[in-house]
Design a protein around this motif. Structure first.
Motif, PDB file in Angstrom:
ATOM      1  N   THR A 204       0.819  -1.217   0.000  1.00 51.09           N
ATOM      2  CA  THR A 204       0.000   0.000   0.000  1.00 51.09           C
ATOM      3  C   THR A 204       0.851   1.265   0.000  1.00 51.09           C
ATOM      4  O   THR A 204       0.330   2.362   0.204  1.00 51.09           O
ATOM      5  CB  THR A 204      -0.909   0.004   1.238  1.00 51.09           C
TER       6      THR A 204
ATOM      7  N   THR B  35       3.031   2.411   2.119  1.00 53.57           N
ATOM      8  CA  THR B  35       2.990   3.120   3.410  1.00 53.57           C
ATOM      9  C   THR B  35       4.253   2.891   4.243  1.00 53.57           C
ATOM     10  O   THR B  35       4.267   3.208   5.433  1.00 53.57           O
ATOM     11  CB  THR B  35       1.764   2.670   4.225  1.00 53.57           C
TER      12      THR B  35
ATOM     13  N   LEU C  22       4.201  10.329   8.627  1.00 52.55           N
ATOM     14  CA  LEU C  22       3.429   9.745   7.532  1.00 52.55           C
ATOM     15  C   LEU C  22       1.927   9.872   7.805  1.00 52.55           C
ATOM     16  O   LEU C  22       1.128  10.110   6.882  1.00 52.55           O
ATOM     17  CB  LEU C  22       3.819   8.277   7.348  1.00 52.55           C
ATOM     18  N   MET C  23       1.536   9.707   9.059  1.00 49.58           N
ATOM     19  CA  MET C  23       0.124   9.852   9.423  1.00 49.58           C
ATOM     20  C   MET C  23      -0.348  11.294   9.196  1.00 49.58           C
ATOM     21  O   MET C  23      -1.487  11.525   8.738  1.00 49.58           O
ATOM     22  CB  MET C  23      -0.088   9.446  10.886  1.00 49.58           C
TER      23      MET C  23
ATOM     24  N   ILE D 105       0.815  13.342   6.942  1.00 48.83           N
ATOM     25  CA  ILE D 105       0.709  13.535   5.487  1.00 48.83           C
ATOM     26  C   ILE D 105      -0.616  13.008   4.969  1.00 48.83           C
ATOM     27  O   ILE D 105      -1.239  13.592   4.071  1.00 48.83           O
ATOM     28  CB  ILE D 105       1.898  12.857   4.781  1.00 48.83           C
ATOM     29  N   HIS D 106      -1.074  11.883   5.548  1.00 48.80           N
ATOM     30  CA  HIS D 106      -2.330  11.277   5.113  1.00 48.80           C
ATOM     31  C   HIS D 106      -3.541  11.857   5.853  1.00 48.80           C
ATOM     32  O   HIS D 106      -4.651  11.336   5.741  1.00 48.80           O
ATOM     33  CB  HIS D 106      -2.287   9.753   5.314  1.00 48.80           C
TER      34      HIS D 106
ATOM     35  N   GLN E 166      -4.194  12.015   9.098  1.00 50.07           N
ATOM     36  CA  GLN E 166      -4.637  11.252  10.266  1.00 50.07           C
ATOM     37  C   GLN E 166      -4.027  11.852  11.526  1.00 50.07           C
ATOM     38  O   GLN E 166      -2.920  12.413  11.506  1.00 50.07           O
ATOM     39  CB  GLN E 166      -4.241   9.778  10.141  1.00 50.07           C
TER      40      GLN E 166
END
Length: 402
Positions: A303, A305, A376-377, A379-380, A382
């Motif tokens: 995915t 990620t 990363l969270m 960026i998405h 979250q």
């Protein structure tokens, strides 16, 4: 006699000894002669004092060197003869059919449903009639092993016959694998196992659809699973006993079933759909079509990620060529991520997380990777989880396991 007279006579006697000193080589030869003499006397005296040494059999045989062609050929021929003799000791199909007929003839009533049973007395009778090859199966130990809760003290005929079939199959497979054991030491190298699987492909109906051009990639895919899980120390060889003890060979030979369901093929690493899936993923990731994967290309795995921190560790710890990953290394990566509960996979992942090579994970290592996950969270879109929460959960689980 007066000492003066002795001295006078000594001076008058001519000197017969040469004044020349012995050379270094002569001294060495003399030393070796003396050593051989005294060693032989000591060895002979030791034998005479203890006759027990004569009865100790020879237990070490040196392997022939590469230039000893004749000895190598002799070793190969002797092993081949030995394996042939062992193969002849196994039950063939006709003998197995005869064994089933005898068991069915001597079944002991009453039956449990549709399952035929046999007691120990009839069990021994069948053993006497079945022949010498079957003698090893008709023992009290085997009977007791298969004896469960029958009130008449009997065992299932089908269970016993399956036990015999399994034993025969294991011995046949052991002999078959031993034929590829070039060193004759009870293990297979990577090239040995590759040859075994390559010659096994035509006997597996579920692989009939594979093109011959794909054989080398299929063999690499299949062999990698054996070595990833059965060679944790990366010695480059696997014991034949370990191959027989694991379920991988069963999964591979399951492909002989022409009616194998689609679901079973999808979950079987050795099936054609599974091998094509893994290799297809590799080709899709390889955007520059150079046959290797860069860190950027691998980042799109799954995915997409995986954090850059984790990918950096993958390329630091795994074998790469000019900073790129080949198919074999990629297979190890896939096997680790798809089997995260297995010890070999946990060892693989732990090595990536142990950034300080201390043999354990501390708060710094966990926080190092978790910061990248938090970024990363974000960026998405979250909400990032607090590291303190993860730390508490990790500490709690560690306390429970202890």
């Amino acid at each position: 006699m007066d000492w003066k007279e002795v001295l006078r006579r000594r001076l008058a006697t001519p000197n017969t000894r040469p004044n020349k000193k012995k050379s270094e080589q002569e001294l060495k030869d003399e030393e070796m002669d003396l050593f051989t003499k005294y060693y032989s006397e000591w060895k002979g005296g030791r034998k005479n004092t203890n006759e027990f040494y004569k009865t100790i059999p020879r237990f070490y045989y040196r392997l022939p060197a590469e230039d000893e062609v004749l000895l190598q050929k002799l070793r190969e021929e002797s092993r081949a003869v030995f394996l042939q003799r062992k193969s002849r000791e196994l039950l063939d199909n006709e003998e197995l059919q005869n064994l089933w007929f005898l068991l069915d003839k001597h079944q002991t009533p009453p039956m449990i449903g549709e399952e035929a049973m046999i007691n120990y007395e009839n069990f021994l009778k069948v053993g006497e009639k079945a022949g010498a090859k079957c003698k090893q199966f008709f023992t009290a130990k085997v009977f007791a092993k298969l004896l469960h809760t029958d009130s008449y003290g009997r065992i299932s005929i089908m269970q016993f016959f399956n036990y015999v079939m399994r034993k025969v199959w294991l011995h046949q497979t052991r002999i078959g694998l031993s034929l590829y054991d070039v060193a004759g030491q009870g293990y297979l190298r990577e090239s040995d196992l590759e040859n075994y699987i390559l010659e096994l492909i035509p006997t597996l109906p579920q692989l009939d659809g594979l093109e011959k051009s794909f054989y080398s990639f299929y063999v690499c895919t299949a062999v990698r699973k054996f070595f990833f899980f059965l060679d944790p120390l990366r010695t480059g060889k696997i014991k034949i006993q370990d191959i027989l003890a694991c379920s991988f060979l069963d999964d591979l030979l399951e492909l002989r079933d022409e009616e194998l369901s689609k679901e079973s093929q999808e979950t079987n690493w050795f099936s054609a759909p599974s091998a094509l899936r893994v290799y297809g993923q590799y080709l899709n990731l390889d955007k520059d079509h150079n046959g290797m994967l860069s860190k950027e290309e691998l980042s799109r795995y799954g995915t997409a990620t995986m954090t850059n921190v984790f990918l950096d560790r993958v390329f630091q710890e795994c074998l790469t060529y000019d900073g790129e990953m080949d198919y074999k290394t990629y297979l190890d990566f896939v096997l680790a991520l798809e089997n995260r509960k297995e010890p070999a996979a946990l060892q693989y992942i732990f090595k990536l997380l142990d950034i300080e090579n201390k043999g354990y994970l501390n708060v710094f290592s966990l926080n190092y990777f978790f910061r990248a996950i938090q970024e990363l969270m974000k960026i998405h879109g979250q909400d990032p989880v607090s590291f303190q929460d993860v730390k508490v959960i990790f500490s709690f689980n560690l306390h429970i396991t202890r």
